[in-house]
Design a protein around this motif. Structure first.
Motif, PDB file in Angstrom:
ATOM      1  N   ASN A 335       0.827  -1.202   0.000  1.00  8.06           N
ATOM      2  CA  ASN A 335       0.000   0.000   0.000  1.00  8.06           C
ATOM      3  C   ASN A 335       0.865   1.258   0.000  1.00  8.06           C
ATOM      4  OD1 ASN A 335      -2.460   1.407   0.046  1.00  8.06           O
ATOM      5  ND2 ASN A 335      -2.369   1.621   2.266  1.00  8.06           N
ATOM      6  N   ALA A 336       1.982   1.207   0.717  1.00 12.46           N
ATOM      7  CA  ALA A 336       2.898   2.351   0.739  1.00 12.46           C
ATOM      8  C   ALA A 336       3.469   2.613  -0.657  1.00 12.46           C
ATOM      9  CB  ALA A 336       4.019   2.096   1.735  1.00 12.46           C
ATOM     10  N   LEU A 337       3.803   1.531  -1.361  1.00 13.01           N
ATOM     11  CA  LEU A 337       4.298   1.674  -2.730  1.00 13.01           C
ATOM     12  C   LEU A 337       3.198   2.192  -3.659  1.00 13.01           C
ATOM     13  CD1 LEU A 337       6.412  -1.595  -3.062  1.00 13.01           C
ATOM     14  CD2 LEU A 337       7.298   0.736  -3.169  1.00 13.01           C
ATOM     15  N   ARG A 338       1.975   1.700  -3.437  1.00 11.82           N
ATOM     16  CA  ARG A 338       0.853   2.125  -4.262  1.00 11.82           C
ATOM     17  C   ARG A 338       0.664   3.639  -4.213  1.00 11.82           C
ATOM     18  NH1 ARG A 338      -3.870   3.954  -3.685  1.00 11.82           N
ATOM     19  NH2 ARG A 338      -3.702   3.845  -1.413  1.00 11.82           N
ATOM     20  N   LYS A 339       0.846   4.212  -3.001  1.00  9.53           N
ATOM     21  CA  LYS A 339       0.683   5.656  -2.833  1.00  9.53           C
ATOM     22  C   LYS A 339       1.752   6.439  -3.587  1.00  9.53           C
ATOM     23  CE  LYS A 339      -1.444   5.405   1.765  1.00  9.53           C
ATOM     24  NZ  LYS A 339      -1.329   5.829   3.178  1.00  9.53           N
ATOM     25  N   GLN A 340       2.884   5.799  -3.846  1.00  9.75           N
ATOM     26  CA  GLN A 340       3.988   6.491  -4.526  1.00  9.75           C
ATOM     27  C   GLN A 340       3.919   6.363  -6.052  1.00  9.75           C
ATOM     28  OE1 GLN A 340       7.885   5.430  -2.888  1.00  9.75           O
ATOM     29  NE2 GLN A 340       6.872   4.762  -0.997  1.00  9.75           N
ATOM     30  N   VAL A 341       3.057   5.472  -6.519  1.00  7.42           N
ATOM     31  CA  VAL A 341       2.969   5.248  -7.964  1.00  7.42           C
ATOM     32  C   VAL A 341       2.467   6.519  -8.661  1.00  7.42           C
ATOM     33  CG1 VAL A 341       1.721   4.025  -9.780  1.00  7.42           C
ATOM     34  CG2 VAL A 341       2.657   2.756  -7.834  1.00  7.42           C
ATOM     35  N   SER A 342       3.186   6.923  -9.706  1.00  7.29           N
ATOM     36  CA  SER A 342       2.811   8.115 -10.471  1.00  7.29           C
ATOM     37  C   SER A 342       3.280   7.957 -11.906  1.00  7.29           C
ATOM     38  CB  SER A 342       3.431   9.376  -9.861  1.00  7.29           C
ATOM     39  OG  SER A 342       3.233  10.499 -10.707  1.00  7.29           O
ATOM     40  N   LEU A 343       2.414   8.350 -12.843  1.00  8.22           N
ATOM     41  CA  LEU A 343       2.768   8.340 -14.261  1.00  8.22           C
ATOM     42  C   LEU A 343       2.945   9.753 -14.789  1.00  8.22           C
ATOM     43  CD1 LEU A 343       0.359   5.555 -15.569  1.00  8.22           C
ATOM     44  CD2 LEU A 343       2.786   5.356 -15.073  1.00  8.22           C
ATOM     45  N   ASP A 344       3.036  10.728 -13.887  1.00 10.04           N
ATOM     46  CA  ASP A 344       3.252  12.113 -14.306  1.00 10.04           C
ATOM     47  C   ASP A 344       4.566  12.222 -15.064  1.00 10.04           C
ATOM     48  OD1 ASP A 344       0.929  12.798 -13.080  1.00 10.04           O
ATOM     49  OD2 ASP A 344       1.858  13.691 -11.303  1.00 10.04           O
ATOM     50  N   GLY A 345       4.537  12.928 -16.189  1.00 13.56           N
ATOM     51  CA  GLY A 345       5.753  13.128 -16.968  1.00 13.56           C
ATOM     52  C   GLY A 345       6.054  12.015 -17.940  1.00 13.56           C
ATOM     53  N   PHE A 346       5.238  10.951 -17.979  1.00 10.25           N
ATOM     54  CA  PHE A 346       5.478   9.852 -18.901  1.00 10.25           C
ATOM     55  C   PHE A 346       5.005  10.234 -20.296  1.00 10.25           C
ATOM     56  CE2 PHE A 346       6.527   7.704 -15.240  1.00 10.25           C
ATOM     57  CZ  PHE A 346       6.700   6.326 -15.384  1.00 10.25           C
ATOM     58  N   ARG A 347       5.749   9.836 -21.289  1.00  5.73           N
ATOM     59  CA  ARG A 347       5.311  10.015 -22.659  1.00  5.73           C
ATOM     60  C   ARG A 347       4.130   9.082 -22.931  1.00  5.73           C
ATOM     61  NH1 ARG A 347      11.137  10.404 -25.906  1.00  5.73           N
ATOM     62  NH2 ARG A 347      11.647  12.534 -25.220  1.00  5.73           N
ATOM     63  N   ASN A 348       3.400   9.381 -23.985  1.00  7.67           N
ATOM     64  CA  ASN A 348       2.183   8.626 -24.271  1.00  7.67           C
ATOM     65  C   ASN A 348       2.427   7.126 -24.362  1.00  7.67           C
ATOM     66  OD1 ASN A 348       0.666  10.966 -24.347  1.00  7.67           O
ATOM     67  ND2 ASN A 348       0.827  11.199 -26.561  1.00  7.67           N
ATOM     68  N   TYR A 349       3.497   6.736 -25.057  1.00  8.91           N
ATOM     69  CA  TYR A 349       3.721   5.306 -25.246  1.00  8.91           C
ATOM     70  C   TYR A 349       4.097   4.617 -23.942  1.00  8.91           C
ATOM     71  CZ  TYR A 349       8.600   6.948 -25.828  1.00  8.91           C
ATOM     72  OH  TYR A 349       9.820   7.561 -25.666  1.00  8.91           O
ATOM     73  N   ASP A 350       4.840   5.309 -23.073  1.00  7.90           N
ATOM     74  CA  ASP A 350       5.183   4.699 -21.782  1.00  7.90           C
ATOM     75  C   ASP A 350       3.981   4.684 -20.836  1.00  7.90           C
ATOM     76  OD1 ASP A 350       7.794   3.840 -22.099  1.00  7.90           O
ATOM     77  OD2 ASP A 350       8.631   5.818 -21.702  1.00  7.90           O
ATOM     78  N   ARG A 351       3.167   5.714 -20.932  1.00 11.24           N
ATOM     79  CA  ARG A 351       1.943   5.709 -20.121  1.00 11.24           C
ATOM     80  C   ARG A 351       1.046   4.539 -20.540  1.00 11.24           C
ATOM     81  NH1 ARG A 351      -0.659   9.501 -17.033  1.00 11.24           N
ATOM     82  NH2 ARG A 351       0.934  11.051 -17.576  1.00 11.24           N
ATOM     83  N   ALA A 352       0.933   4.345 -21.862  1.00 14.02           N
ATOM     84  CA  ALA A 352       0.118   3.234 -22.359  1.00 14.02           C
ATOM     85  C   ALA A 352       0.710   1.885 -21.979  1.00 14.02           C
ATOM     86  CB  ALA A 352      -0.014   3.335 -23.882  1.00 14.02           C
TER      87      ALA A 352
END
Length: 788
Positions: A335-352
């Protein structure tokens, strides 16, 4: 639009020439010539192929690959492209297979630094159709397929004349070789073009021979490149800057000592190449086999990857942690790791690529959550949501808010399944926040709607039309998220504003498409432009069209003049077409047959069309096409081409004229003060397409620009001598019959008025002629008498 394949058609080099060049290269470069042994290290994913490998039906296109579909810009479409999960933490190689047809190419969504561009490509199947029977490896495969790696100013890949360079890779097959025993001889050419200059092929160590299957033998005979032999089909391409030159280094990925270094003078390359470039690749006219991009990077991409490295590590740690949630401490750690997960700043292909991994981990994690953990997650999510809500002012903020709201609702629903009362309490909190979201969204959407209305009411020119279009897109982005009452109110306002926009984006007698812009500010001229995503289509009403057509009436194809100016260039080199067509639509370049009647789509709208490619240096290339009812290949309809000079905002004249109506009379065609000298068209040919009245529909279309609507802007000044915005533009003086006598000038009876001198001179000449005739007759009579 020019078929670049005519300039890069496969080169056939005899075995003796191969061996000679390989020996020379070995001496100069220390090149390895050993053949690769054993089976390929990977096999194409043939399950992704359609039943017919040459089909133009598109297969799966993986949004995680970084490659982009460029349908709508060229005919080329992708058979499939997929990002391979090789078990590494980051993105694996990309396997891609363009359809084997003209224009078969793949783009890439982000730009690269040209001076640090680097890629590693596996060409194992470059000239193999997966699962092809061995007995199909015949003469056609001797030449080998080619791959064109394009670094240019346009997303669709390099068109000749665009800023950029193209690296053509062609594997040369030993004619005696079999699929199991083939040479690794590669032929490379590097071509630069831009700003209307002639395309330059850097001189290599061996000149390719002439080859038959080309429409441009003069160009083909001058094609030059480098022959190289490698022990592997995995090759690395690196570009670096050194003084006044760029260096292109091609080497074996596993052995950098076996390399070819090509020097590209910066002064020769187009200026735009010094900055960011788009990458695209394809086989163009011939298609290419399946290839793998193991690496695709530059300094900017490396910096981006470094910026997200810690976030990628957190995502991977979280995905690993949820695999073992056997006790409360592990659940807490996950759960602690889950709170740190962020896709901010990812390019479209990496976000996908990473978002589904995160979603899967969340799904697995949720199965082990107790009510306390769920309560904690919902509270944290709502706290984060409310913080963003208080500062939200635009659509970007709303996107984040709705994503968090969806997460909170999901976890609250899960909590109700474990504890009805505590779950209901959480749902109440979620509903309260949702009410705040509705109010915030209404405020933001209303603000955008007002901005759209104000922009439309202020429309005076093309720029205002473009601005209004952007503001409309903002206004409708989250309109459907509002309550029914709010939607009804705002949709009414949208409908009223759209009506005003349509009235202003129009000229009487002309019909536009959803991506065309047209306005007449002075009642005389017409300003024409387009929105991003336009282009040609088979129907003027198709969404991805930028066509503007005069539909009020047809006009004479063999008696046509037009004056126009180019007022603004597109963000990237493209083209403007001006056509006189059988239907009020744009042309089609499709090589497919119509699924209904089986007729080639290119025949759906035949006609005469100018394809104009203006360059920043003040020159423009024009290709003249005459599409007939029998045309099956768009580029076979190319009659001629020329280059003329132009100035921004200055009139350019087009003239298409026959001297008379006789079927054997040829049209004189010119543009920008230059005549098209060969492959002329007669009235009979015009009649075969347009009928005996020789009349067709005038339209203008364009391709270029970028997602910011930086498209071409054109002013139509005069058409057939009338103001372009006039209803009379189709009216012309009828052509005479071939045998009609020339009109006789009426004598001016008043010798004092202009023109009298001409009549006096004519009379004097008549008297002089009569006197001469009398003298000649007298002389003949005297001579006859003397003879007697």
């Amino acid at each position: 639009m020019k078929r670049a394949g005519t300039k890069t058609t496969a080169l056939i080099i005899a075995l003796s020439m191969l061996l000679t060049c390989c020996t020379w290269l070995t001496a100069v470069f220390g090149v390895k010539t050993a053949r690769a042994e054993g089976a390929a290290q990977w096999t194409p994913d043939t399950t992704l192929l359609k039943a017919n490998p040459d089909s133009t039906v598109r297969g799966p296109f993986d949004s995680t690959s970084g490659f982009i579909d460029i349908v709508g810009q060229v005919n080329g479409q992708v058979q499939y492209t997929v990002r391979i999960d090789d078990g590494s933490d980051n993105r694996g190689p990309v396997e891609t297979y363009p359809i084997k047809t003209w224009g078969g190419r793949v783009g890439y969504e982000t730009q690269f630094d040209f001076d640090s561009f680097e890629t590693e490509i596996d060409f194992t199947y470059l000239n193999k159709t997966p699962d092809a029977p061995k007995d199909t490896w015949g003469e056609e495969n001797v030449k080998g397929e080619q791959l064109n790696l394009m670094l240019s100013s346009v997303t669709a890949g390099l068109y000749f004349g665009n800023d950029g360079c193209m690296i053509t890779v062609q594997r040369q097959r030993d004619q005696a070789a079999t699929p199991e025993d083939e040479s690794r001889n590669y032929f490379f050419t590097v071509t630069s073009g831009g700003n209307g200059t002639s395309d330059v092929t850097f001189k290599g160590n061996g000149k390719a021979p002439d080859y038959a299957n080309t429409n441009d033998p003069d160009f083909a005979s001058g094609y030059s490149g480098w022959l190289m032999s490698f022990a592997t089909d995995v090759l690395s391409f690196k570009i670096s800057s050194e003084g006044d030159n760029y260096l292109l280094t091609i080497s074996e990925a596993a052995d950098a000592e076996s390399k070819l270094v090509i020097t590209m003078p910066k002064a020769t390359l187009a200026k735009g190449i010094e900055e960011k470039v788009y990458m695209a690749y394809g086989g163009l006219n011939a298609g290419t086999g399946v290839v793998r991009f193991n690496k695709l990077t530059c300094d900017d991409t490396k910096a981006y990857e470094a910026s997200i490295a810690s976030k990628v590590a957190t995502i991977n740690d979280y995905c690993t942690a949820v695999q073992d949630l056997s006790d409360s401490s592990k659940i807490a750690a996950a759960n602690a790791l889950r709170k740190q997960v962020s896709l901010d700043g990812f390019r479209n292909y990496d976000r996908a690529y990473f978002q589904p991994k995160v979603d899967a981990a969340n799904e697995l994690f949720s199965q082990y959550l107790d009510i306390d953990s769920l309560e904690d997650i919902v509270e944290d999510t709502l706290t984060n949501l409310q913080a963003k809500l208080s500062n939200a002012a635009d659509n970007a903020a709303l996107a984040e808010i709705y994503s968090l709201a969806a997460d909170a609702a999901t976890f609250a629903s899960m909590a109700k399944e474990l504890d009805a009362d505590r779950g209901a309490a959480l749902q109440t909190k979620v509903d309260e926040v949702n009410a705040d979201i509705y109010e915030k969204a209404k405020t933001i959407v209303t603000s955008y709607m007002n901005a759209y209305e104000n922009a439309v009411n202020s429309i005076k020119n093309l720029a205002d039309l473009q601005t209004s279009s952007v503001k409309r897109a903002d206004a409708v982005a989250y309109l459907d998220k509002l309550t029914d009452t709010d939607k009804t109110e705002l949709y009414k306002k949208l409908e009223d504003t759209d009506k005003v926009y349509s009235e202003k984006n129009s000229v009487a007698g002309w019909e536009g498409s959803l991506k065309s812009l047209a306005i007449s500010s002075d009642g005389k001229t017409i300003s024409y432009g387009a929105l991003a995503g336009g282009g040609m289509s088979s129907d003027v009403h198709t969404r991805d069209a930028s066509t503007l057509s005069f539909t009020e009436s047809k006009m004479a194809v063999n008696n046509f003049t037009m004056s126009f100016s180019i007022d603004k260039l597109a963000a990237s080199t493209g083209w403007i077409s001006i056509g006189l067509m059988a239907k009020p639509n744009s042309f089609s370049t499709s090589q497919d047959n119509d699924p209904v009647d089986g007729v080639p789509k290119v025949q759906n709208n035949p006609g005469l069309m100018f394809l104009i490619s203006p360059y920043a240096n003040g020159s423009a290339k024009v290709e003249l096409f005459f599409i007939k009812l029998t045309t099956t290949d768009f580029y076979a309809a190319l009659l001629n081409e020329l280059t003329f000079d132009y100035e921004i905002g200055k009139p350019i004249e087009i003239s298409v004229k026959a001297p008379d109506k006789d079927k054997d009379s040829y049209l004189e065609i010119s543009i920008g003060g230059q005549d098209f000298p060969k492959k002329r068209i007669d009235n009979a040919a015009i009649a075969s397409v347009f009928g005996k009245d020789y009349e067709g529909y005038l339209n203008i279309c364009q391709m270029g620009g970028d997602q910011s609507n930086n498209c071409y802007e054109v002013t139509l000044n005069k058409i057939n001598g009338h103001d372009a915005a006039s209803a009379d533009i189709a009216k012309v003086t009828a052509l005479p019959d071939k045998n009609d006598p020339e009109p006789t000038p009426t004598p001016n009876p008043d010798p004092t008025t202009p023109g009298c001198g001409g009549n006096v001179a004519f009379a004097g000449m008549a008297v002089f002629g009569a006197a001469a005739l009398v003298t000649a007759v007298v002389a003949m009579i005297r001579k006859k008498r003397e003879n007697h």
